[in-house]
Design an enzyme around this catalytic site. Sequence first.
Site, mmCIF file in Angstrom:
data_model
loop_
_atom_site.group_PDB
_atom_site.id
_atom_site.type_symbol
_atom_site.label_atom_id
_atom_site.label_comp_id
_atom_site.label_asym_id
_atom_site.label_seq_id
_atom_site.Cartn_x
_atom_site.Cartn_y
_atom_site.Cartn_z
ATOM 1 N N CYS A 1 14.949 26.983 47.275
ATOM 2 C CA CYS A 1 15.349 27.493 45.958
ATOM 3 C C CYS A 1 15.998 28.870 46.058
ATOM 4 C CB CYS A 1 14.160 27.517 45.005
ATOM 5 S SG CYS A 1 12.916 28.771 45.371
ATOM 6 N N HIS B 1 6.268 42.079 37.012
ATOM 7 C CA HIS B 1 6.881 40.746 36.933
ATOM 8 C C HIS B 1 7.124 40.296 38.365
ATOM 9 C CE1 HIS B 1 9.487 37.444 35.823
ATOM 10 N NE2 HIS B 1 10.407 37.930 36.647
ATOM 11 N N ASP C 1 6.526 21.608 40.686
ATOM 12 C CA ASP C 1 7.217 20.734 41.639
ATOM 13 C C ASP C 1 6.942 21.138 43.094
ATOM 14 O OD1 ASP C 1 8.613 23.111 41.738
ATOM 15 O OD2 ASP C 1 10.567 22.229 41.347
ATOM 16 N N ARG D 1 4.594 25.533 42.682
ATOM 17 C CA ARG D 1 5.573 26.347 43.419
ATOM 18 C C ARG D 1 5.686 27.680 42.708
ATOM 19 N NH1 ARG D 1 11.299 26.961 42.602
ATOM 20 N NH2 ARG D 1 11.209 25.160 41.199
ATOM 21 N N CYS E 1 7.474 30.673 42.551
ATOM 22 C CA CYS E 1 8.812 31.136 42.928
ATOM 23 C C CYS E 1 8.856 32.635 42.631
ATOM 24 C CB CYS E 1 9.842 30.360 42.119
ATOM 25 S SG CYS E 1 11.526 30.703 42.590
#
Length: 141
Positions: free
Chosen positions: A60, A97, A104, A112, A114
């Site tokens: 990704c 953040h 997924d 996941r 990310c």
Amino acid sequence: MSKDELKKKLTPIQFKVTQEDGTEPPFKNPLWDFFEEGLYVDVVSGEPLFTSKDKFESNCGWPSFSKPIKEEAVIEKKDRSLFMVRTEVRSKEGDSHLGHVFTDGPKPTGLRYCINSASLKFIPKADLETEGYGDYKSLFE
């Protein structure tokens, strides 16, 4: 730390990501394809968030983890920006953040996480003791 102190401590991209809920470009960040053994901590507070044991290649463009070190290390919030609903991930202590979590990911969690490289500091396994994270050495034995 105040916003002014953080601006002095962090790089512009670290400040944008952690304090202004920004996102760094995919595939153009230092940790997306980095797989050395160690600990990933919040760049703002230093709180331990993820380990290399739970990092995986997701293609990704950002670092991806199947789970945090401890469930309580991160806070999840609904994110309705960009005309969609996602789950934002923030550090508990630093309120930084970090990125988003998706469903997924690989088994057994199916998650996941990310995460933006700019929100993380990597502590190599060999440096855990000297960097003050000796309590986490057992995770790599």
